[in-house]
Motif scaffolding. Structure first.
Motif, PDB file in Angstrom:
ATOM      1  N   LEU A  49      47.758  19.963  58.038  1.00  0.00           N
ATOM      2  CA  LEU A  49      49.078  20.470  58.389  1.00  0.00           C
ATOM      3  C   LEU A  49      49.232  20.600  59.899  1.00  0.00           C
ATOM      4  N   TYR A  50      48.208  21.159  60.573  1.00  0.00           N
ATOM      5  CA  TYR A  50      48.275  21.292  62.031  1.00  0.00           C
ATOM      6  C   TYR A  50      48.256  19.926  62.706  1.00  0.00           C
ATOM      7  N   SER A  51      47.451  19.003  62.176  1.00  0.00           N
ATOM      8  CA  SER A  51      47.422  17.649  62.750  1.00  0.00           C
ATOM      9  C   SER A  51      48.752  16.936  62.530  1.00  0.00           C
ATOM     10  N   ALA A  52      49.365  17.176  61.358  1.00  0.00           N
ATOM     11  CA  ALA A  52      50.644  16.540  61.053  1.00  0.00           C
ATOM     12  C   ALA A  52      51.725  17.007  62.024  1.00  0.00           C
ATOM     13  N   TYR A  53      51.643  18.256  62.447  1.00  0.00           N
ATOM     14  CA  TYR A  53      52.633  18.760  63.396  1.00  0.00           C
ATOM     15  C   TYR A  53      52.644  17.909  64.661  1.00  0.00           C
ATOM     16  N   PHE A  54      51.466  17.602  65.204  1.00  0.00           N
ATOM     17  CA  PHE A  54      51.399  16.821  66.446  1.00  0.00           C
ATOM     18  C   PHE A  54      51.594  15.325  66.191  1.00  0.00           C
ATOM     19  N   ALA A  55      51.043  14.813  65.106  1.00  0.00           N
ATOM     20  CA  ALA A  55      51.168  13.377  64.826  1.00  0.00           C
ATOM     21  C   ALA A  55      52.611  12.995  64.512  1.00  0.00           C
ATOM     22  N   LEU A  56      53.383  13.939  63.976  1.00  0.00           N
ATOM     23  CA  LEU A  56      54.762  13.654  63.565  1.00  0.00           C
ATOM     24  C   LEU A  56      55.781  14.391  64.433  1.00  0.00           C
ATOM     25  N   LEU A  57      55.454  14.591  65.694  1.00  0.00           N
ATOM     26  CA  LEU A  57      56.332  15.334  66.607  1.00  0.00           C
ATOM     27  C   LEU A  57      57.779  14.828  66.622  1.00  0.00           C
ATOM     28  N   PRO A  58      58.033  13.512  66.592  1.00  0.00           N
ATOM     29  CA  PRO A  58      59.429  13.045  66.641  1.00  0.00           C
ATOM     30  C   PRO A  58      60.296  13.541  65.483  1.00  0.00           C
ATOM     31  N   LEU A  59      59.686  14.032  64.411  1.00  0.00           N
ATOM     32  CA  LEU A  59      60.464  14.478  63.257  1.00  0.00           C
ATOM     33  C   LEU A  59      61.070  15.861  63.441  1.00  0.00           C
ATOM     34  N   TRP A  60      60.480  16.685  64.307  1.00  0.00           N
ATOM     35  CA  TRP A  60      60.857  18.096  64.354  1.00  0.00           C
ATOM     36  C   TRP A  60      62.037  18.330  65.294  1.00  0.00           C
ATOM     37  N   PRO A  61      62.806  19.413  65.045  1.00  0.00           N
ATOM     38  CA  PRO A  61      63.921  19.774  65.941  1.00  0.00           C
ATOM     39  C   PRO A  61      63.420  19.995  67.361  1.00  0.00           C
ATOM     40  N   LYS A  62      64.232  19.641  68.332  1.00  0.00           N
ATOM     41  CA  LYS A  62      63.841  19.728  69.741  1.00  0.00           C
ATOM     42  C   LYS A  62      64.303  21.046  70.374  1.00  0.00           C
ATOM     43  N   SER A  63      63.405  21.640  71.136  1.00  0.00           N
ATOM     44  CA  SER A  63      63.663  22.779  72.028  1.00  0.00           C
ATOM     45  C   SER A  63      63.926  24.105  71.330  1.00  0.00           C
ATOM     46  N   LEU A  69      59.104  30.095  61.500  1.00  0.00           N
ATOM     47  CA  LEU A  69      58.067  29.273  60.854  1.00  0.00           C
ATOM     48  C   LEU A  69      58.461  27.810  60.709  1.00  0.00           C
ATOM     49  N   CYS A  70      59.670  27.442  61.078  1.00  0.00           N
ATOM     50  CA  CYS A  70      60.070  26.034  61.016  1.00  0.00           C
ATOM     51  C   CYS A  70      59.423  25.279  62.172  1.00  0.00           C
ATOM     52  N   PRO A  71      58.773  24.143  61.909  1.00  0.00           N
ATOM     53  CA  PRO A  71      58.190  23.361  63.012  1.00  0.00           C
ATOM     54  C   PRO A  71      59.282  22.904  63.976  1.00  0.00           C
ATOM     55  N   TYR A  72      58.995  22.954  65.249  1.00  0.00           N
ATOM     56  CA  TYR A  72      59.932  22.491  66.258  1.00  0.00           C
ATOM     57  C   TYR A  72      59.161  22.021  67.484  1.00  0.00           C
ATOM     58  N   VAL A  73      59.829  21.314  68.377  1.00  0.00           N
ATOM     59  CA  VAL A  73      59.214  20.781  69.588  1.00  0.00           C
ATOM     60  C   VAL A  73      59.614  21.653  70.773  1.00  0.00           C
ATOM     61  N   PRO A  74      58.676  22.391  71.372  1.00  0.00           N
ATOM     62  CA  PRO A  74      59.032  23.181  72.560  1.00  0.00           C
ATOM     63  C   PRO A  74      59.416  22.264  73.715  1.00  0.00           C
ATOM     64  N   ARG A  75      60.093  22.821  74.702  1.00  0.00           N
ATOM     65  CA  ARG A  75      60.597  22.015  75.820  1.00  0.00           C
ATOM     66  C   ARG A  75      59.484  21.236  76.516  1.00  0.00           C
ATOM     67  N   GLU A  76      58.281  21.823  76.572  1.00  0.00           N
ATOM     68  CA  GLU A  76      57.159  21.177  77.261  1.00  0.00           C
ATOM     69  C   GLU A  76      56.731  19.875  76.578  1.00  0.00           C
ATOM     70  N   LEU A  77      57.073  19.702  75.296  1.00  0.00           N
ATOM     71  CA  LEU A  77      56.622  18.520  74.556  1.00  0.00           C
ATOM     72  C   LEU A  77      57.741  17.541  74.241  1.00  0.00           C
ATOM     73  N   VAL A  78      58.965  17.839  74.655  1.00  0.00           N
ATOM     74  CA  VAL A  78      60.092  16.963  74.327  1.00  0.00           C
ATOM     75  C   VAL A  78      59.866  15.553  74.862  1.00  0.00           C
ATOM     76  N   ALA A  79      59.272  15.439  76.056  1.00  0.00           N
ATOM     77  CA  ALA A  79      59.086  14.119  76.677  1.00  0.00           C
ATOM     78  C   ALA A  79      58.153  13.230  75.877  1.00  0.00           C
ATOM     79  N   VAL A  80      57.160  13.800  75.188  1.00  0.00           N
ATOM     80  CA  VAL A  80      56.191  12.983  74.436  1.00  0.00           C
ATOM     81  C   VAL A  80      56.583  12.854  72.969  1.00  0.00           C
ATOM     82  N   ALA A  81      57.704  13.471  72.585  1.00  0.00           N
ATOM     83  CA  ALA A  81      58.118  13.455  71.180  1.00  0.00           C
ATOM     84  C   ALA A  81      59.124  12.358  70.880  1.00  0.00           C
TER      85      ALA A  81
END
Length: 382
Positions: A49-63, A69-81
């Motif tokens: 589950l934790y690996s899926a969060y990073f491997a599937l970053l483009p799927l999650w809401p941005k910022s 508890l909903c997975p999301y992409v913090p601002r620091e990771l938007v560029a790599v997502a």
């Protein structure tokens, strides 16, 4: 090798949030049910589950996180997502296979039942004061173990966040194939242990309901009454390691750790000659004796990507030693097993066999008769 910077807290905002929730939930559940195996039931699902969060970053809401508890992409990771990392996706696929294998074994052992508890916790509960056991439940069982499971997602983080999303390297292919081999061996070891216990219970209860054909291929071993009377499995892969499943489990996660690490090395590095190795030893000695401690510590800290696998191995070593103490108290002949077969390493078992041969062989014959001899005294050599 390019030294990888340690992750920032903000990059792990969602994993840390989810880890804190799971730690609190499992602790509360352990108090309500008087059963501390809640983390054990989730162990098979959390690392993927934790690996899926990073491997599937483009799927999650941005910022912005839509709800707790909903997975999301913090601002620091938007560029790599913006796209996927092939390496991180490959690692996730292997972890999903690992998850199915472990889930199957956990299910047939009954550990998914809310009433079931790992027997080691029950034993430990009798050895510690009640208040201290609850402290251990909070700090280690619910706390540290959940943090460890979170850390197993760090290799996927490195691949998805700190490395370019380029095509797979040769090291990725080699590690992937090696990981599959480890999973196959671990599956065989689990099946052999399960088949042994099925035979043992059938023999000791006198039901005669053990069916060899119902066991998986690789686990259809010729069990004999002496095996059941001995009480623990010593055949198949268990003749070469006292815990072949634990050996393969650790190797799998070490390989997972090395996916992003090995990818940093060019493929044209020549093999190190003996003279070059000796020269490097002198360089290391000179470095350690002339460099300030703070600088040495800074260099050593660059190996932080290895920390998750190393921590898992330390946990396995400690828990396995405790498990063997319990086993030895139940089965006296387990001492012979420890003398003849290594805890984890297959090669060390061969070294132990050679050691007894060089000493004359009589002690070796006695031990092997105890471990693999039949009721007629015939010894099965391994």
């Amino acid at each position: 090798m390019v030294f990888l910077p340690p992750p920032s807290w903000t990059e792990f905002a969602w994993p840390l949030q989810f880890c804190a929730f799971v730690a609190a939930a499992t602790y509360i559940a352990s108090i309500v049910t008087a059963n501390v195996s809640q983390v054990d039931r989730l162990w098979t699902f959390l690392p993927p589950l934790y690996s899926a969060y990073f491997a599937l970053l483009p799927l999650w809401p941005k910022s912005v996180q839509p709800f707790p508890l909903c997975p999301y992409v913090p601002r620091e990771l938007v560029a790599v997502a913006s796209d996927y990392s092939p390496r991180a996706v490959l690692m996730l696929a292997l972890e999903v296979i690992w998850m199915f294998r472990l889930s199957y074994n956990t299910y047939r052992r009954g550990l998914f039942s809310l009433k079931d508890e790992d027997y080691r916790w029950a034993v430990l509960r009798t050895q510690l004061p009640a208040w201290f056991f609850q402290v251990m439940n909070l700090v280690f069982i619910s706390g540290i173990q959940n943090v460890l499971l979170l850390s197993l997602g760090i290799p996927a983080y490195i691949a998805a966040v700190q490395q370019p999303h380029s095509n797979l390297a040769l090291s990725d292919v080699v590690l992937a194939l090696s990981s599959l081999v480890m999973l196959c061996l671990e599956f065989i070891a689990d099946n052999q242990q399960y088949a042994f216990h099925a035979y043992k219970h059938s023999y000791l209860k006198g039901t005669g309901d053990y069916a060899e054909k119902k066991q998986w291929v690789g686990a259809r071993l010729n069990w004999i009454p002496a095996d059941a009377k001995r009480g623990f499995v010593t055949r198949g892969l268990w003749a070469y390691s006292r815990h072949p499943n634990f050996t393969c489990e650790q190797l799998f996660w070490w390989m997972n750790t090395f996916f992003p690490v090995a990818a940093q090395f060019p493929l044209d590095i020549p093999l190190c000659s003996f003279s070059r190795c000796v020269e490097n030893v002198f360089h290391i000695y000179a470095y350690l004796t002339t460099t300030p401690v703070a600088e040495i510590f800074r260099t050593a800290s660059s190996f932080w990507p290895l920390l998750p696998a190393a921590s898992l191995s330390l946990l396995f070593i400690a828990s396995t030693k405790y498990t063997e103490q319990i086993t030895k108290s139940k089965y006296p002949s387990y001492t012979f097993y420890q003398k003849r077969v290594a805890m984890f390493g297959f090669i060390k078992t061969m070294e132990m066999s050679l050691y007894y041969k060089l000493r004359g062989g009589e002690q070796k014959k006695q031990i092997e008769k105890e471990l693999w001899g039949s009721d007629t005294g015939k010894v099965k050599q391994y």
